[in-house]
Enzyme design. Structure first.
Site, PDB file in Angstrom:
ATOM      1  N   CYS A 172       0.804  -1.225   0.000  1.00  0.00           N
ATOM      2  CA  CYS A 172       0.000   0.000   0.000  1.00  0.00           C
ATOM      3  C   CYS A 172       0.833   1.270   0.000  1.00  0.00           C
ATOM      4  O   CYS A 172       0.591   2.173  -0.810  1.00  0.00           O
ATOM      5  CB  CYS A 172      -0.980  -0.004   1.169  1.00  0.00           C
ATOM      6  SG  CYS A 172      -0.264   0.149   2.817  1.00  0.00           S
ATOM      7  N   HIS A 192      -3.583   0.865   7.170  1.00  0.00           N
ATOM      8  CA  HIS A 192      -3.552   0.985   5.714  1.00  0.00           C
ATOM      9  C   HIS A 192      -3.352   2.444   5.328  1.00  0.00           C
ATOM     10  O   HIS A 192      -3.915   3.345   5.963  1.00  0.00           O
ATOM     11  CB  HIS A 192      -4.865   0.454   5.126  1.00  0.00           C
ATOM     12  CG  HIS A 192      -4.981   0.582   3.645  1.00  0.00           C
ATOM     13  ND1 HIS A 192      -4.046   0.058   2.770  1.00  0.00           N
ATOM     14  CD2 HIS A 192      -5.927   1.185   2.861  1.00  0.00           C
ATOM     15  CE1 HIS A 192      -4.412   0.329   1.528  1.00  0.00           C
ATOM     16  NE2 HIS A 192      -5.538   1.020   1.553  1.00  0.00           N
ATOM     17  N   ASP A 222      -7.344   4.775  -4.034  1.00  0.00           N
ATOM     18  CA  ASP A 222      -6.632   3.676  -3.375  1.00  0.00           C
ATOM     19  C   ASP A 222      -6.181   2.646  -4.405  1.00  0.00           C
ATOM     20  O   ASP A 222      -6.959   1.795  -4.841  1.00  0.00           O
ATOM     21  CB  ASP A 222      -7.528   3.020  -2.334  1.00  0.00           C
ATOM     22  CG  ASP A 222      -6.762   2.116  -1.386  1.00  0.00           C
ATOM     23  OD1 ASP A 222      -5.574   1.840  -1.658  1.00  0.00           O
ATOM     24  OD2 ASP A 222      -7.341   1.701  -0.372  1.00  0.00           O
TER      25      ASP A 222
END
Length: 264
Positions: free
Chosen positions: A73, A111, A126
């Site tokens: 991420c 995250h 995202d």
């Protein structure tokens, strides 16, 4: 070395680059399709990978965008943040806690993803969540939004916005919860790096998987997503979801290579 032109070429984008909602959607979807989520290079490090998320973007660009490694991420969102900023978008860093198998959410800094302020709205951006999630950015709104057979909504609960999704079958399922507050990379120092505590229901899905060394691969295609968590394979296509365990080693290997783009 980071290059906007090379990045756009890798994404296959030759259209306008002015910061518009249409271009943002195109770049987001192309990134999800062409750049895989892949934690295999980090899984052996366990939770220590979360200790240093302020990455060398030039090195990450060479390995991921040029080399095709795939990333996690903070790598994928870090690169995409640089691209969007260079193109003139107003980008902020956001954080979220992912929903675990028990339904509980992980810590707020589990995250890292992005928000883009555009046309008076905040868009959730995202490209670094394995999924199932969303292929194109979502507006932070109370309205339901549909993409490729999947409906999304953001509900307010306990001071958070909870992102939920629903396909053609089944009930609403939470993806993660967030607060639409701009973060800095320094906010992650010590926030998501503690050793998992069996008595802490907040340490959940992502933290447990990272700590256990579970390998996760993910990539989108034009109408859906492919996710491989260990040997659990999820395919979402136009809102129809298939879940199965890949017992056969050869099938598992071929599926992983397909998701990572190594069978082309």
């Amino acid at each position: 070395m980071f290059s906007v032109d090379t990045y756009l070429s890798t994404l296959g984008w030759t259209g306008p680059v002015e910061p518009t909602a249409r271009t943002l959607r195109e770049l987001h979807k192309r990134h999800m399709i062409r750049v895989a989520f892949d934690n295999s290079a980090h899984a052996r490090l366990g939770t220590s990978i979360l200790n240093d998320i302020d990455i060398d973007l030039d090195a990450a660009f060479d390995e991921i965008i040029l080399g095709g490694r795939g990333g996690v991420c903070f790598e994928l969102s870090g690169l995409f943040r640089r691209l969007l900023t260079e193109l003139g978008y107003d980008v902020i860093i956001l954080s979220a806690g992912a929903r675990g198998a028990s339904g509980e959410f992980g810590p707020d800094f589990e995250h890292l993803f992005l928000g883009v302020r555009l046309d008076g709205e905040l868009w959730l951006v995202d490209v670094g969540f394995a999924g199932p999630s969303f292929i194109e950015p979502l507006r932070l709104t109370d309205e339901e939004q549909e993409q490729y057979g999947v409906t999304y909504r953001l509900i307010r609960r306990d001071g958070y916005h909870v992102l939920q999704r629903k396909g053609h079958v089944g009930d609403w399922q939470a993806v993660y919860r967030l607060k639409p507050e701009a973060r800095t990379l320094a906010d992650w120092n010590g926030s998501a790096t503690d050793t998992p505590d069996d008595d802490d229901p907040g340490w959940n899905w992502a933290g447990q998987l990272v700590a256990s060394g579970t390998v996760i691969h993910g990539r989108s295609f034009d109408t859906g997503q492919l996710i491989l968590v260990g040997r659990r394979f999820v395919r979402v296509d136009n809102g129809h979801e298939e879940v199965r365990v890949l017992v056969d080693t050869d099938e598992y290997r071929k599926t992983a290579e397909h998701i990572l783009g190594r069978d082309r």
